[in-house]
Design an enzyme around this catalytic site. Structure first.
Site, short mmCIF file in Angstrom:
data_model
loop_
_atom_site.label_atom_id
_atom_site.label_comp_id
_atom_site.label_asym_id
_atom_site.label_seq_id
_atom_site.Cartn_x
_atom_site.Cartn_y
_atom_site.Cartn_z
N SER A 208 54.63 43.51 14.95
CA SER A 208 53.47 44.24 15.48
C SER A 208 53.39 44.01 16.98
O SER A 208 54.38 43.64 17.62
CB SER A 208 52.19 43.77 14.76
N ASN A 209 52.25 44.24 17.58
CA ASN A 209 52.08 44.04 19.02
C ASN A 209 50.66 43.56 19.30
O ASN A 209 49.87 43.39 18.39
CB ASN A 209 52.42 45.33 19.78
N HIS A 210 50.37 43.36 20.59
CA HIS A 210 49.10 42.71 20.95
C HIS A 210 47.91 43.66 21.04
O HIS A 210 46.84 43.24 21.46
CB HIS A 210 49.24 42.01 22.31
#
Ligand code: CTP
Length: 397
Positions: A208-210
């Site tokens: 995923s990402n931030h």
């Protein structure tokens, strides 16, 4: 714009309570019908008689009338109001609002209000600057509460700094422009994508990402506040659904693609704010991958949702984002072309205060004709308001 609006004014125990009288007068003069709810302590600062006379309505303080036992319903007050403005709002009340404490009528009304809520904080400069107050205000902002910033100036303590409640006229103007705004996108429908996507590697791990979704949620909030119908296709985030917005929860890029394509058929435009994974595991495992020496994870590209919408957009408005770390403007313009966007909103991770997680952003909006408008560092709500003004202008043409 205040004519015939039902405005509920909440007054808490602060020296600035005297300004509530001026606020009520300004609202009544503007044509609004005003009801007032006070905290018990607020009565020590300004009398209910003064406020009731100006509002031409009785003041509510208690959960019931001690003389006849009649119930003061916080639910019906919240339903009656087109807007609830708490002015002055003390640090104590802001903290209780942020944490769902409901030990007086003003607070129970806040919790049950479905209308937009405004707060005008008033307190000493150190209380205002205190980390817990800052966190509470940030939390309220993320819950969709409109914060009417206090001003710098002389304070009741004799100190000087930020914490003095905004003037009554300014608060009234803020409400008035809110109602004015509300009309502009009535009858229009928009898709907004927001948050990250989560791509399963196995039942336990993911890529995923931030992204926290704050920018997309701010845009959805702003669109809804100007009367638009909004479908918010959101990856997993911990933000509440903004008032008046329909949220469709998705997890993976594939789910976000499917939900966005389905919603796009029926909207006037879309703002693509999500940080969609560009790659997903080619063969996600059904059972937990066991530890071994080396692992090679094969990834396959996901569908570019914005580009797919760009292919079918016709006359619809399509706005995309570009979060860049280098060659910012060139990369952003490339995305505008490649995805057939009408506007691309550029933000750079090199700018302090811009990007993931924070409540601020520094955006540059680039149009098809190459014109670029750079805005200063500001709150995500303010950045959203610029973007939604572009949306408005697009439909005025
Ligand atoms: N976007 C999308 N679907 C994807 C990837 C991106 O809808 N699979 C959208 C984003 O929501 C954003 C815009 O496209 O509005 C640009 O996203 P970004 O991640 O910056 O660009 P990419 O096209 O993925 O390019 P790169 O990762 O190479 O910078």
């Amino acid at each position: 714009m205040l004519r015939d609006k039902h405005i509920l004014v909440g007054v808490t125990g602060s020296i600035a309570a005297y300004k509530a009288a001026m606020l009520v007068r300004a609202l009544v003069k503007g044509g609004a019908e005003v009801k007032i709810v006070m905290t018990p302590l607020a009565k020590e600062f300004i009398t209910p008689l003064t406020l009731a006379t100006l509002a031409k309505n009785p003041i509510l303080v208690d959960f019931f009338n001690p003389e006849n036992g009649e119930w003061n319903s916080h639910v019906s007050l919240g339903e009656w109001a087109d807007a609830y403005v708490i002015a002055p709002a003390t640090a104590n009340t802001l903290a209780k609002m942020a944490h769902g404490i409901a030990d007086n009528l003003l607070l129970t009304t806040y919790l049950s209000a479905r209308c937009p809520v405004f707060v005008a904080p008033a307190m000493d400069l150190d209380m205002y600057a205190h980390v817990t107050t800052c966190q509470n205000i940030a939390m309220l902002r993320s819950h969709g509460v409109h914060i009417i910033e206090p001003e710098e100036g002389e304070l009741a303590s004799g100190l000087s700094g930020k914490g003095r409640m905004a003037e009554a006229d300014e608060i009234a103007a803020c409400l008035s422009s809110f109602f004015e705004k509300e009309m502009t996108l009535q009858g229009k429908r928009f898709l907004v994508t927001a948050g990250p996507t989560v791509e399963a590697i196995d039942p336990v791990r993911y890529i995923s990402n931030h992204s926290t979704g704050k920018m997309g949620y701010a845009i959805a909030t702003e669109l809804a506040s100007r009367g638009a119908e909004v479908i918010l296709v959101s990856g997993p985030v911990s933000l509440p659904v903004p008032t008046g917005v329909r949220r469709v929860d998705v997890v993976s890029a594939k789910e976000m693609f499917e939900a966005s394509m389905a919603a796009f058929a029926d909207v006037d435009g879309a703002v693509m704010c999500a940080a969609v994974a560009d790659y997903t595991p080619a063969n996600p495992e059904n059972s937990k991958i066991k530890r071994k020496d080396d692992i090679v994870l094969q990834l396959k590209p996901t569908k570019d949702i914005a580009a797919e919408l760009g292919r079918v957009k016709g006359e619809k408005l399509l706005i995309g984002f570009a979060l860049e770390t280098d060659n910012e403007e060139t990369n952003a313009k490339g995305k505008l072309e490649r995805k057939n966007l009408d506007y691309v909103v550029l933000n750079s991770l090199r700018d302090e205060g811009a990007g993931f997680g924070v409540d601020t952003n520094k955006i540059t909006v680039i149009g098809r004709d190459g014109t670029a408008i750079a805005y200063p560092l500001e709150s995500k709500a303010q950045a959203a308001s610029h973007i939604v003004s572009l949306v408005e202008n697009f439909f005025k043409k």
